[in-house]
Design an enzyme around this catalytic site. Sequence first.
Site, PDB file in Angstrom:
ATOM      1  N   CYS A  96      61.999 -30.386  42.154  1.00  0.00           N
ATOM      2  CA  CYS A  96      61.027 -29.926  43.139  1.00  0.00           C
ATOM      3  C   CYS A  96      61.603 -29.936  44.554  1.00  0.00           C
ATOM      4  CB  CYS A  96      59.791 -30.826  43.065  1.00  0.00           C
ATOM      5  SG  CYS A  96      58.585 -30.533  44.347  1.00  0.00           S
ATOM      6  N   TYR A 255      57.706 -18.869  46.171  1.00  0.00           N
ATOM      7  CA  TYR A 255      56.645 -19.070  45.183  1.00  0.00           C
ATOM      8  C   TYR A 255      55.625 -17.932  45.233  1.00  0.00           C
ATOM      9  CZ  TYR A 255      58.380 -23.755  44.220  1.00  0.00           C
ATOM     10  OH  TYR A 255      59.166 -24.803  43.827  1.00  0.00           O
TER      11      TYR A 255
END
Length: 392
Positions: A96, A255
Site C-alpha cells: 500500500c 486509482y
Amino acid sequence: ASARALCFVRRDFGARVLALAAAQTRREDARIGGRRLGRNLATKTRAMGKVKTALDHVSKDGKYNRVRSQFRDWVLQNPKFPAESGRYHLYVSLACPWATRTMAFRALKGLEDAISVHTVHPTWKRTRPDDPSDLHKGWIFAEEGQDTFFDDDGRAFGTQACTPDSLNGCRSVRDLYDLAVGGEYTASSFTTPILWDSKERTIVNNESSEICRMLNSSFNAVAKNPGLDLYPDSLKEKTAELEEWIYHDINNGVYKSGFAKSQGAYDEAVEKLYAALDRVEALLSESRYLCGDTVTGIDIWLFMTLIRFDPVYVVYFKCSKKCIREYPNMFNYVKDLFQVPEIASSVDFFHIRTHYFTSHSQLNPFAIVPAMPTALDYSKPHNRDRSYPIKE
C-alpha cells in the site's frame, strides 16, 4: 366487573414492567455508548448492508471516490495519547502506498525501536470465510511459522516480510477495526496504515497524511533523529499547494484511472494524471526535489506512487500513455530517493506486485502476475546531484 378490573391490573402491571425494562435498556445503552466515538462508528452505518472495499466506492457515472478516513486522533495533541516508546504500533501493508509513506517516515526519524510494525499478507482473502453471505475480501495476517499462504482459490504465495498479529491476535485487519470499536465496524473500508495504541486498545488514526505528520514531530522525544523536519515551517505554504494537486491527480489519480467503471471517468482521470506528471517533470528541472535541495514529506508521498507506476500502474490501472522511465527528470528523481536506505526499506516489490495483481478478481480474475519490466533498475546512478535549474 371483577374480571374487567383484573384485566386492567394485568395490563397496567405489564406496561410498568415494559417501561422499567426500556429505562434499564436506555441506561445500559448510555453507559456502553458513552465509552468513546468508536462505538458510534460501529453502529451508525450498520444499515449500509454489504461490507465494502475500495473498489466499491464508485459513483453512478463510474468515477472512483475515496472515502474519508474515520479515526482522526493525534498523539500529543490529545492528552489521552502521550508520546511513549513501545506504546504505539503501525499496522501496514507493504503493498500500500499510503501505508509505506508511514514506514519511510518511521525509518527516517529513527523510530524503529519506539514504534513496532505488523505487516499483512499482500493477497486479499475472505475476512469472514465461515459466513457464506459475507463475501468481503481484505487484508489477512499470516500465521506464526506459515511459509505458504493460500488464497480463496487455493493459489499459493510466499509469506516473506509478513507477520502475525502478535499484539492483538487478530486474523484480519477487519477484526482489528472491530476490536477498536468493541463491535462490528461498518463506517468505512478496513484500510492500512493504522496507528494503534496498545494501552487504550484502539486505533488512534488511520489517515496516512496525519500519521506521517505525527511521526515527523509528535515522537521527537523518543526518536533517534529528532532534528530531521520533513515539514519545515518555511515550506508550509509550498508543501500544502503541492499536496493538493499531487494527492488528487497523481496519488489518488492512478486509482481513479484504475477503478473507473466508465470510459468517461477513465478518460478524465488519465488526462488529469498525465497533466500532473508533466507538471512534476517541469518542477524537477528547477530543483533536485519538489521544494528545493532537501527531501520533504511531499517527496515521499510522490515517490510511493512513482515507484509503483511502471511495475504495476501502467498495466493494471491502464496508465499507459507514458511510463515514468520516459520522463528523464522524474525517473532519475525516483532513483535518487530509492537510494536513500531508509526510503528503500519501505519498498518491497513482492508485496507490491503480488497485492495488485492477485487481490481484485474484478480486474484480474486469474491472478496472473506479469513479468517485471527489464528496464527498471533503481540502483543505477542518477543525475540529480547536478546544478539547477537545468540548462538545455
